[in-house]
Design a protein around this motif. Structure first.
Motif, short mmCIF file in Angstrom:
data_model
loop_
_atom_site.label_atom_id
_atom_site.label_comp_id
_atom_site.label_asym_id
_atom_site.label_seq_id
_atom_site.Cartn_x
_atom_site.Cartn_y
_atom_site.Cartn_z
N THR A 163 20.27 -12.40 39.31
CA THR A 163 19.06 -13.14 39.69
C THR A 163 18.16 -13.38 38.48
OG1 THR A 163 19.14 -12.02 41.82
CG2 THR A 163 17.12 -13.21 41.32
N GLN A 167 17.45 -16.96 36.44
CA GLN A 167 16.07 -17.40 36.26
C GLN A 167 15.84 -17.78 34.80
OE1 GLN A 167 13.52 -14.22 37.49
NE2 GLN A 167 12.27 -15.58 38.74
N ARG A 170 17.56 -20.95 33.96
CA ARG A 170 16.84 -22.08 34.55
C ARG A 170 15.65 -22.47 33.69
NH1 ARG A 170 17.67 -20.35 39.45
NH2 ARG A 170 15.78 -19.10 39.45
N GLU A 175 21.83 -25.67 34.44
CA GLU A 175 22.19 -25.62 35.85
C GLU A 175 23.30 -24.60 36.06
OE1 GLU A 175 20.69 -27.34 38.12
OE2 GLU A 175 19.92 -29.18 37.23
N GLN A 192 20.19 -16.93 48.25
CA GLN A 192 18.94 -17.68 48.28
C GLN A 192 18.15 -17.48 46.98
OE1 GLN A 192 16.12 -16.38 51.21
NE2 GLN A 192 15.09 -18.36 51.24
N LYS A 193 18.12 -16.22 46.51
CA LYS A 193 17.36 -15.91 45.28
C LYS A 193 17.95 -16.57 44.04
CE LYS A 193 15.49 -11.30 46.30
NZ LYS A 193 15.62 -9.88 45.88
N GLN A 195 19.15 -19.48 43.52
CA GLN A 195 18.69 -20.87 43.35
C GLN A 195 19.62 -21.67 42.44
OE1 GLN A 195 14.50 -21.69 42.93
NE2 GLN A 195 14.01 -19.57 43.46
N ARG A 197 22.47 -24.67 41.70
CA ARG A 197 22.54 -26.05 42.15
C ARG A 197 23.73 -26.30 43.07
NH1 ARG A 197 20.56 -31.21 39.66
NH2 ARG A 197 21.84 -32.82 40.61
N LEU A 230 20.01 -23.99 52.04
CA LEU A 230 19.46 -23.40 50.82
C LEU A 230 19.29 -24.45 49.71
CD1 LEU A 230 21.54 -20.08 50.75
CD2 LEU A 230 19.20 -20.40 51.57
N MET A 232 21.39 -26.47 48.30
CA MET A 232 22.45 -26.51 47.29
C MET A 232 23.44 -27.63 47.63
SD MET A 232 23.48 -22.56 46.59
CE MET A 232 23.33 -21.84 48.19
#
Ligand code: C2E
Ligand code: CA
Ligand code: CA
Ligand code: CA
Length: 280
Positions: A163, A167, A170, A175, A192-193, A195, A197, A230, A232
């Motif tokens: 996670t 981050q 990102r 991506e 979900q965390k 994130q 693509r 989500l 995606m």
């Protein structure tokens, strides 16, 4: 029975030794693979499932050893991981993908996002984000044209760490896609965390679409719904038949990739067959 056992043992012993020798040959060959130009990238298109337009490509490493011939990437990547060479080879893959992106850009070809696979050890290297950012900056490339692919099991192995890393990536404009989705065990909270693509549905489910396939169809529909919830995109990989492609489209899959649509190919062929004539 005793003789049988001894034969069994000696066959086992021989194949063990052959495998060890092959691994050693691969390990030695990899030491010069970058310099001698025997390592290369092939590209396989990803297409919009509805319009059929090319939307990206996955870079796949290829290596031909002078004596062994073509060595599958699964095999030489595993050896590179065990022999401590994955950092160097992984960096070459990023550099080479950037060089190719820049070459196409300079010659006015339409920009497409290139997906790069990361191996488990590579993902765990502390400086990966900085290294990737540096390589891309040195090439003068746009990080948003790079998408890294990590497998579901790699991502979930240490999901807290993943996670944070995602981050960090990102923030630098990269991506991500979760590869081989559906074969591991996902925590939906982490999914979900992350994130990311894209979710790439493993080809195991795509192949199962052909054999009656009501269960596979239900699973794929569920994955697509989950991914869209989500925010995606969903990519189906390993699409080998028209039936699969059509079913995936009606199920609402966003992108398709596979031998039915396009094989992985060397850059010049990819350029001729996939990039030229692609909508800009
Ligand atoms: P992957 O990331 O799941 O890549 C998809 C594999 O499926 C590729 O095999 C591709 O050639 C193959 N494929 C594509 N379309 C179809 C299809 O319609 N049917 C079938 N049966 N197969 C299809 P490939 O090139 O042999 O690569 C195997 C694995 O090696 C990759 O699996 C990836 O995990 C790894 N790999 C390849 N290149 C690299 C790389 O540059 N770095 C790292 N770390 N791993 C790589
Ligand atoms: Ca992949
Ligand atoms: Ca995959
Ligand atoms: Ca795989």
């Amino acid at each position: 029975a005793k003789q049988c056992g001894r034969n069994g043992y000696s066959i086992y012993d021989t194949s063990m030794r052959q495998r060890a020798e092959r691994a050693l040959t691969i390990q030695r060959g990899l030491l010069t693979a970058i310099e001698d130009g025997s390592l290369s990238l092939h590209f396989q298109s990803k297409y919009d499932a509805r319009t059929g337009a090319i939307v990206g490509a996955e870079a796949l490493a290829r290596w031909t050893h002078p004596e062994l011939g073509a060595v599958p990437p699964m095999e030489f990547i595993a050896v590179a991981e065990r022999s401590g060479q994955i950092g160097r080879i992984g960096e070459w893959v990023i550099r080479e993908a950037c060089r190719q992106i820049e070459d196409w850009r300079e010659r006015g070809l339409p920009p497409i996002r290139i997906a790069i696979n990361l191996s488990p050890l590579q993902l765990n290297q502390p400086g990966l984000v900085d290294t990737a950012a540096r390589i891309v900056a040195e090439a003068g490339s746009d990080p948003s044209l790079i998408m890294f692919e990590v497998t579901e099991s790699m991502a979930m192995e240490n999901a807290e760490r993943t996670t944070l890393m995602l981050q960090n990536f990102r923030t630098r404009g990269f991506e991500f896609a979760i590869d081989d989705f559906g074969t591991g065990y996902s925590s939906l909270a982490y999914l979900q965390k992350f994130q990311v693509r894209q979710l790439k549905i493993d080809r195991f489910f795509i192949q199962a679409l052909d054999e009656g396939g009501t269960e596979a169809r239900a699973i794929i529909a569920a994955i697509i719904e989950l991914a869209h919830t989500l925010a995606m995109e969903v990519v189906a990989e390993g699409v080998e038949t028209a039936t699969q492609a059509e079913l995936l489209r009606t199920l609402g899959c966003d992108q398709v990739q596979g031998y039915y649509l396009s094989l992985p190919m060397p850059p010049d062929e990819f350029e001729r067959r996939c990039l030229l004539g692609a909508p800009v």
